[in-house]
Scaffold this motif. Sequence first.
Motif, short mmCIF file in Angstrom:
data_model
loop_
_atom_site.label_atom_id
_atom_site.label_comp_id
_atom_site.label_asym_id
_atom_site.label_seq_id
_atom_site.Cartn_x
_atom_site.Cartn_y
_atom_site.Cartn_z
N ALA A 95 43.12 38.52 43.73
CA ALA A 95 42.91 38.29 42.30
C ALA A 95 44.05 37.45 41.73
CB ALA A 95 42.84 39.63 41.56
N SER A 96 43.80 36.83 40.59
CA SER A 96 44.82 35.97 39.99
C SER A 96 45.77 36.80 39.13
CB SER A 96 44.16 34.86 39.18
OG SER A 96 43.30 35.40 38.21
N ALA A 97 46.91 36.20 38.79
CA ALA A 97 47.94 36.88 37.99
C ALA A 97 47.34 37.34 36.68
CB ALA A 97 49.10 35.93 37.73
N GLY A 98 47.69 38.55 36.27
CA GLY A 98 47.24 39.04 34.97
C GLY A 98 45.88 39.72 34.99
N TYR A 99 45.12 39.59 36.11
CA TYR A 99 43.83 40.27 36.21
C TYR A 99 44.08 41.78 36.15
CZ TYR A 99 39.35 41.79 38.12
OH TYR A 99 38.14 42.40 38.29
N PRO A 100 43.28 42.61 35.49
CA PRO A 100 42.00 42.28 34.85
C PRO A 100 42.08 41.86 33.37
CG PRO A 100 42.29 44.66 34.87
CD PRO A 100 43.51 44.07 35.52
N GLU A 101 43.29 41.86 32.78
CA GLU A 101 43.39 41.47 31.35
C GLU A 101 43.08 39.98 31.17
OE1 GLU A 101 45.70 44.39 31.71
OE2 GLU A 101 43.84 45.02 30.72
#
Length: 421
Positions: free
Chosen positions: A335-341
Amino acid sequence: MKLLLIGSGGREHALAWKLAQSPKVETVFVAPGNAGTAQEPKLQNLPLKSHQELIDFCRREQIAFAVVGPEAPLAAGIVDDFRAAGLPIFGPTRAAAQLESSKDFAKAFMARHGIPTAQYQTFADAAAAHDYVAAKGAPIVIKADGLAAGKGVVVAQTEEQAHQAIDQMLVGNKMGDAGARVVIEDFLQGEEASFIVMVDGEHVLPMATSQDHKRLLDGDLGPNTGGMGAYSPAPIVTPEVYRRAMEEIILPTVHGMREEGNEFTGFLYAGLMIDAAGAPYTVEFNCRFGDPETQPIMSRLDSDLAGLVQAALERKLDTASAEWKAQSAVGVVLASAGYPERSGKGDVIEGIEAANRIGKVFHAGTATDAGRIVTNGGRVLCVVGLGDDLAAAKRQAYRAVAEVSFPGMQYRRDIGDKALR
Ligand code: AMP
Ligand code: GLY
């Protein structure tokens, strides 16, 4: 023949990849697809979205049938629109998709048919909901009635949290229309598994069992996500649990929908909670394949998926069978940085080719930018490993994961561990 697959996530990459392995299939068009489906042999991305554009395309290209990946187009009635145009499509109608798109519909249906699930009540009025929580106590579960992309469920450990969730949904309108009604249900204890089947309206063909990992962090900590990894098969689904899930949940659901004149066709996903005594309860229904469960499950399917869908469209699933590799499969979501926000965009992804020499990389939130593959969403990739047992599959998956990198990449290190303990 030529097929159409609707969607753009990791589930869709895996379904399209599997459909394309059929010797009968010449091309699978993926609308809109992602950078992974753009590169796959026999797959072709199609930048169309509206039902009418897709219908026109299917007519023009003489598409044999369409398959729908995600819930949103189903809830928007894409199956109804295709059928009205006389085009074959695999998925539930808008009315049948209410099993997922309305928690109140699903709970009332289960109550009518004696299908095991947590006791519940539905509320549009906040004061009445607060009273119910005060009478019931915690832990208790508050769910937005409508589709909320995995963000509509609050498992409240305290009454305080439950009251807060009610106010956010019913008063603060945090979920919009999806939260205009809430289902409040008893907290169920146990272990979860994903039970996914194909349905032709009448007959059922079970897919391999699996288990998702919904929390962001190792050890099932952190916020809920769309799913950070999955493995198949799930040993928690013993032959006895399997039999009970079929007899107590799946078959009564399919037959009940039919009896009510609301026949279900498509992939039906029952999220199970299996208690300490091995009794399965329904946590939720989805009217589609799971993501990321699809990626490990399709990696184990030896049968021709296009043939199975054809059998379903001809109402002949009772004559079809699905063969599964004896091997286990583990899929790890990157997942990418900051996921799930938040979700990342535009970061260059390295190492996919090297990872593909070890396991299989399914793309989800990816795009192509000047010939390079870049992030384009929260869940970016799902890397699948196969092995003679779960431990070997896990080792292969993580050896492949080690080849991939992009700024801010995050993933769980413990996918499959629950079954290894
Ligand atoms: P759902 O979207 O309904 O699947 O809910 C998301 C997650 O919340 C589930 O996968 C469970 O982990 C948890 N959950 C939902 N309903 C319950 C329940 N009645 N008891 C315990 N956990 C639940
Ligand atoms: N993996 C859970 C879902 O697809 O809803």
